[in-house]
Design an enzyme around this catalytic site. Structure first.
Site, short mmCIF file in Angstrom:
data_model
loop_
_atom_site.label_atom_id
_atom_site.label_comp_id
_atom_site.label_asym_id
_atom_site.label_seq_id
_atom_site.Cartn_x
_atom_site.Cartn_y
_atom_site.Cartn_z
N HIS A 38 34.44 60.10 71.82
CA HIS A 38 34.09 59.66 70.47
C HIS A 38 34.87 58.39 70.17
CE1 HIS A 38 33.09 59.72 66.26
NE2 HIS A 38 34.37 59.74 65.93
N GLY A 75 39.99 57.00 67.28
CA GLY A 75 40.63 57.39 66.03
C GLY A 75 39.84 58.50 65.37
N SER A 116 37.60 60.62 62.66
CA SER A 116 36.36 60.29 61.98
C SER A 116 36.63 59.71 60.60
CB SER A 116 35.48 61.54 61.86
OG SER A 116 34.27 61.25 61.23
N GLY A 117 35.97 58.60 60.27
CA GLY A 117 36.10 57.98 58.96
C GLY A 117 37.24 57.01 58.82
N GLY A 161 37.48 54.07 60.17
CA GLY A 161 37.01 52.69 60.08
C GLY A 161 36.66 52.04 61.41
N LYS A 162 36.38 52.83 62.41
CA LYS A 162 36.06 52.28 63.73
C LYS A 162 34.76 51.46 63.69
CE LYS A 162 35.99 56.32 65.70
NZ LYS A 162 36.38 57.15 64.54
N SER A 163 33.72 52.01 63.10
CA SER A 163 32.43 51.33 63.07
C SER A 163 32.47 50.08 62.18
CB SER A 163 31.34 52.28 62.57
OG SER A 163 31.19 53.37 63.45
N ASP A 207 30.13 55.32 68.17
CA ASP A 207 30.17 56.77 67.95
C ASP A 207 30.40 57.56 69.23
OD1 ASP A 207 30.07 58.97 66.10
OD2 ASP A 207 28.18 59.52 67.02
N GLU A 242 26.58 52.83 62.96
CA GLU A 242 26.50 53.62 61.73
C GLU A 242 27.57 53.15 60.75
OE1 GLU A 242 27.26 58.12 59.99
OE2 GLU A 242 27.48 57.72 62.13
N ARG A 271 57.47 47.28 66.71
CA ARG A 271 57.38 45.99 66.02
C ARG A 271 57.53 44.80 66.97
NH1 ARG A 271 60.82 46.25 60.51
NH2 ARG A 271 59.63 44.31 60.24
#
Length: 313
Positions: A140, A155, A157-158, A160-162, A179, A204, A245
């Protein structure tokens, strides 16, 4: 997961002529290596790799003609009766020995023929089988081509990958998959990724829906397959977590049997993830070319501190 393929797939891919044993055309092929059974024709079967596709070229068939009738029948019976053997393939359009055709029909052993030269056929079939039988998995995430670097963005779901992938496409980079990314290990330490056929070129975006990247941005905004070089893991910013860092800590993540470099990027409002990923790609390229900014900084810092200590003395 290692795949299997059938002799019928080989016949279709290379337009091979089926001379005998058509009943066994559904036999499975488990390994990509091929074999030329010269020693077996001479009667030595101690280490016969039965599970491989057997290739008969000019050398093998010319030698076979020197055997007696009894020897020819015995050799072909022993080879064709092996249940693990997928098939025999004759090259250069040469005539198949009558004994091979007879035993092939008897045991349901496919006997195939091509006009290709032996070395050409071996090369092409090996490449075909390595691709078909390569270990595969589905992850995924999103796969993008950024400055020539295949970057697998993962990462929860939700996170911000797409949306990040959409911003990268707008900035001139290319989308491979969104996806679900089908990953195949085509060679040692070499992974390639592509999109499942159902969602190819689709992206998506929550609130907007599914968009076709090729239709909106053109053919230059997509790629079908890309070698995966770097993994970007997006995670929600954790206030109490210490993030790297300087860039000296080099993490890896294992996909199938390959360790890939991993960069973890914390996500919080105000961070431009697309720009950060672009910089990560450029920095990765520089490291491969031998320049490591973090290491250069650390060395200069050490030299400066050592100089200050000398002055104090």
């Amino acid at each position: 997961m290692r795949k299997k393929t059938k002799v019928s797939d080989l016949v279709q891919a290379f337009q091979l002529e089926v001379l005998a044993g058509e009943a066994g055309i559904g036999r499975l092929i488990h390994v990509a290596e091929l074999y030329r059974p010269g020693l077996e024709m001479a009667g030595y079967f101690a280490y016969h790799p039965r599970e491989r596709v057997q290739i008969l070229g000019k050398t093998e068939l010319t030698f076979f003609e020197t055997l007696t009738a009894e020897e020819r029948t015995d050799r072909m019976q022993r080879m064709c009766s092996e249940a693990e053997t997928p098939c025999f393939c004759i090259t250069r359009g040469m005539a198949a020995p009558a004994e091979l055709l007879e035993q092939g029909e008897k045991y349901g052993m496919p006997v195939l023929r091509t006009n290709l030269a032996t070395t050409t056929l071996v090369s092409r079939i090996t490449g075909f089988l390595e691709n078909k039988l390569a270990p595969t998995t589905t992850i995924h995430g999103v796969l993008v081509d950024v400055y020539g670097i295949g970057m697998l963005i993962t990462g929860t779901s939700g996170i911000g990958k797409s949306e990040t992938a959409l911003e990268l496409v707008k900035r001139g980079h290319r989308l491979i998959a969104d996806d679900a990314v089908e990953i195949k290990q085509v060679a040692e330490n070499i992974l390639v990724g592509n999109a499942p056929e159902l969602i190819k070129h689709l992206l998506e975006i929550r609130g907007v829906g599914i968009i076709n990247v090729m239709t909106l941005f053109g053919a230059g905004a997509i790629r079908n397959v890309k070698k995966i070089t770097l993994v970007i893991r997006l995670e929600t910013w954790q206030q109490d977590k210490e993030y790297d860092r300087l860039g000296l800590d080099e993490e890896t993540t294992r996909v199938i049997d390959t360790d890939l470099p991993l960069v973890t990027i914390p996500v919080r409002p105000g961070r431009n993830l697309a720009v950060i990923i672009e910089v990560a790609a450029m920095n990765f390229r520089l490291k491969r070319m031998g320049y490591n900014a973090a290491l250069q900084f650390t060395n200069k810092l050490t030299e400066t501190l050592a100089g200050d200590l000398d002055d104090a003395d």
